[in-house]
Design an enzyme around this catalytic site. Structure first.
Site, PDB file in Angstrom:
ATOM      1  N   SER A 199       0.871  -1.168   0.000  1.00 41.11           N
ATOM      2  CA  SER A 199       0.000   0.000   0.000  1.00 41.11           C
ATOM      3  C   SER A 199       0.911   1.222   0.000  1.00 41.11           C
ATOM      4  CB  SER A 199      -0.893  -0.017   1.248  1.00 41.11           C
ATOM      5  OG  SER A 199      -1.585   1.192   1.394  1.00 41.11           O
ATOM      6  N   HIS A 209      -3.058  -5.836   2.121  1.00 48.17           N
ATOM      7  CA  HIS A 209      -2.165  -6.820   2.732  1.00 48.17           C
ATOM      8  C   HIS A 209      -2.757  -8.226   2.741  1.00 48.17           C
ATOM      9  CE1 HIS A 209       0.035  -3.507   5.236  1.00 48.17           C
ATOM     10  NE2 HIS A 209       0.236  -3.413   3.933  1.00 48.17           N
ATOM     11  N   GLU A 255      -5.482  -2.452   8.702  1.00 45.16           N
ATOM     12  CA  GLU A 255      -4.812  -2.960   9.894  1.00 45.16           C
ATOM     13  C   GLU A 255      -5.593  -2.600  11.154  1.00 45.16           C
ATOM     14  OE1 GLU A 255      -0.867  -1.359  10.033  1.00 45.16           O
ATOM     15  OE2 GLU A 255      -0.309  -2.137   8.068  1.00 45.16           O
ATOM     16  N   GLU A 291       1.985  -9.032   6.842  1.00 44.85           N
ATOM     17  CA  GLU A 291       2.699  -8.649   8.053  1.00 44.85           C
ATOM     18  C   GLU A 291       2.482  -9.631   9.211  1.00 44.85           C
ATOM     19  OE1 GLU A 291       1.744  -4.607   8.934  1.00 44.85           O
ATOM     20  OE2 GLU A 291       2.421  -3.878   6.973  1.00 44.85           O
ATOM     21  N   ASP A 317      -5.007   1.285  10.801  1.00 41.71           N
ATOM     22  CA  ASP A 317      -4.493   1.858   9.555  1.00 41.71           C
ATOM     23  C   ASP A 317      -5.576   1.609   8.518  1.00 41.71           C
ATOM     24  OD1 ASP A 317      -3.305   2.607   7.201  1.00 41.71           O
ATOM     25  OD2 ASP A 317      -1.695   1.133   7.272  1.00 41.71           O
ATOM     26  N   GLU A 374      -4.676   5.886  11.172  1.00 42.51           N
ATOM     27  CA  GLU A 374      -3.739   6.229  10.103  1.00 42.51           C
ATOM     28  C   GLU A 374      -4.452   6.281   8.753  1.00 42.51           C
ATOM     29  OE1 GLU A 374      -0.165   3.782   7.904  1.00 42.51           O
ATOM     30  OE2 GLU A 374      -0.249   3.701  10.093  1.00 42.51           O
ATOM     31  N   ASP A 419       0.289   8.788   6.598  1.00 44.46           N
ATOM     32  CA  ASP A 419       1.301   7.946   5.954  1.00 44.46           C
ATOM     33  C   ASP A 419       1.347   8.306   4.480  1.00 44.46           C
ATOM     34  OD1 ASP A 419       2.997   5.986   4.993  1.00 44.46           O
ATOM     35  OD2 ASP A 419       1.577   4.350   5.245  1.00 44.46           O
ATOM     36  N   LYS A 421       8.841   6.405   7.439  1.00 41.89           N
ATOM     37  CA  LYS A 421       9.372   5.224   6.750  1.00 41.89           C
ATOM     38  C   LYS A 421      10.585   5.667   5.940  1.00 41.89           C
ATOM     39  CE  LYS A 421       4.846   2.987   6.095  1.00 41.89           C
ATOM     40  NZ  LYS A 421       3.784   2.694   5.095  1.00 41.89           N
ATOM     41  N   HIS A 433       7.763   0.043   9.921  1.00 43.81           N
ATOM     42  CA  HIS A 433       8.189  -0.980   8.959  1.00 43.81           C
ATOM     43  C   HIS A 433       7.383  -0.844   7.668  1.00 43.81           C
ATOM     44  CE1 HIS A 433       4.812  -4.064  10.207  1.00 43.81           C
ATOM     45  NE2 HIS A 433       4.367  -2.833  10.162  1.00 43.81           N
ATOM     46  N   LYS A 469       5.791   1.019  14.601  1.00 42.14           N
ATOM     47  CA  LYS A 469       5.006  -0.038  13.972  1.00 42.14           C
ATOM     48  C   LYS A 469       5.956  -1.106  13.449  1.00 42.14           C
ATOM     49  CE  LYS A 469       1.515   0.569  11.175  1.00 42.14           C
ATOM     50  NZ  LYS A 469       0.720   1.062  10.008  1.00 42.14           N
TER      51      LYS A 469
END
Length: 400
Positions: free
Chosen positions: A42, A146, A155, A196, A232, A273, A301, A326, A354, A377
């Site tokens: 993503s 994901h 998430e 993840e 997220d 997020e 993000d 990130k 991450h 994270k």
């Protein structure tokens, strides 16, 4: 002065089985650093550009290494990163690839730390303060980009905010992950795992919220301290033709703002997020105001992509109160630190993060400690995720 004398680049596997770039950096006094670039699924529209690993290695070897080897001092990180930018010449690393650039940048920082005989977090100017540790967000239910055929929200994250030590926090998230698995089993819901390591059950978002509440209650009773959770949303991945497309409904931007505000307040979310599209600064500002009476970290993000220009626009419009950091989004350690410094100066919290495609590299653990970040994270399970968590516990143990 400690000259960088050699850079070796190679393709290595990331956690999805794709090729990414690993860099070894050696200095004139024998200092050594190794780092590997992660990659995202993503990804934001404004991220630095990642090239196919072998192409990036070839171009970086041709264009960047002559400006690095025997030319830059690893004790001056900005000189290393400026050399990478100058060799690339594009502003977003689209010529040599942000994957090679960030791998070299992180490896050079590690080589500098090794030459000076200090941990990376100290080399970066930080100190471990014992009681002030980054609270780890553990990804325990996942969907979106994901994991297919799972939740729309990407998430659902555990946040052990009451943990007295980083060790307690890490194991609380692992406990939460296992407890969610138990609840799914009790309900007869089969679930694989996403990129993840989060459970990826074929359930609705509403069911996921219910399961998270139940799991948090059980684990709080077990560990004896407060645990909350966050999201997220990755809303840009849902945004199509001016609407947010969920599996069971669509929402206008105004309805999405109202929906997110209700979720934050109804579930006392500590973190949310990317609740809106990556270009919607005004909408994010409206949502920020709507939940200003909560302690929710409204985080950008895809909105900010670790970029000082994007973050400044957010600051100017009042969009969000937290930035996700990130390093591979922006391509170098110096650019990463610039984004963190701008955020802190303007009262934004930072979450060091991450990516969905990860390696065993632990640089982000040191960045989180060095910059006194409030959160990190990493995910909760899988070796490339636990590598960061284990490193945080090692840092705390050494500093005790």
């Amino acid at each position: 002065m400690t000259l960088l004398t050699d850079v070796q680049l190679r393709p290595v596997l990331d956690s999805r089985g794709n090729a990414t770039v690993e860099a070894d950096v050696t200095t004139e006094d024998g200092g050594f650093g190794r780092a590997a670039a992660p990659s995202g699924a993503s990804t934001g529209e404004y991220e630095a550009i990642e090239l196919p690993a072998r192409e990036s290695i070839e171009k970086t070897t041709e264009h960047a290494l002559p400006h690095l080897e025997g030319e830059v001092d690893v004790n001056h990180q900005r000189d290393v990163d400026n050399a990478l930018h100058e060799a690339d010449g594009t502003g977003n690393f689209s010529e040599i690839g942000a994957n090679s650039a960030v791998a070299i940048s992180m490896a050079a920082a590690k080589a500098g730390a090794d030459s000076n005989g200090v941990p990376l977090y100290k080399h970066l100017g930080g100190a471990f303060r014992g009681e002030n540790f980054p609270i780890p967000f553990g990804n325990v239910i996942g969907g979106g980009e994901h994991a297919k055929d799972a939740t729309d929200i990407q998430e659902f994250l555990g946040a052990p905010v009451g943990a007295p030590t980083i060790e307690d926090a890490v194991f609380a998230n692992a406990n939460l992950h296992a407890t969610v698995g138990d609840i799914l089993d009790e309900r007869g819901v089969g679930a694989g795992k996403g990129d993840e390591g989060a459970w990826a059950p074929p359930i609705s978002d509403a069911d996921a919220f219910e399961i998270m509440e139940e799991a948090v209650t059980r684990v709080e009773e077990d560990v004896g301290f407060e645990i909350r959770f966050g999201l997220d949303v990755a809303a840009s991945e849902m945004y199509e033709d001016g609407e947010y497309v969920y599996s069971d409904t669509t929402r206008s931007p105004e309805e999405q703002i109202e929906y997110m505000a209700d979720l934050i307040q109804d579930y006392d979310l500590i973190y949310c997020e990317d609740p809106l599209d990556e270009n919607d600064f005004e909408g994010t500002a409206e949502l920020t105001e709507a939940v200003s009476d909560t302690d929710c970290r409204l985080c950008g993000d895809d909105l900010f992509v670790t970029n000082v220009s994007r973050l400044q626009e957010g600051i100017d419009t009042g969009a969000g109160n937290t930035i996700l950091i990130k390093p591979n989004q922006i391509g170098s350690m110096s650019d990463t630190m610039d984004a963190i410094e701008l955020a802190v100066r303007n009262g934004y919290e930072t979450v060091i993060s991450h990516r969905s495609g990860e390696t065993e590299d632990t640089t982000i653990a040191h960045i989180a400690v060095a910059t006194d970040a409030g959160f990190i994270k990493t995910g909760a399970v899988a070796g490339e995720r636990t590598a960061k968590l284990n490193e945080l516990m090692r840092i705390a143990d050494r500093a005790a």
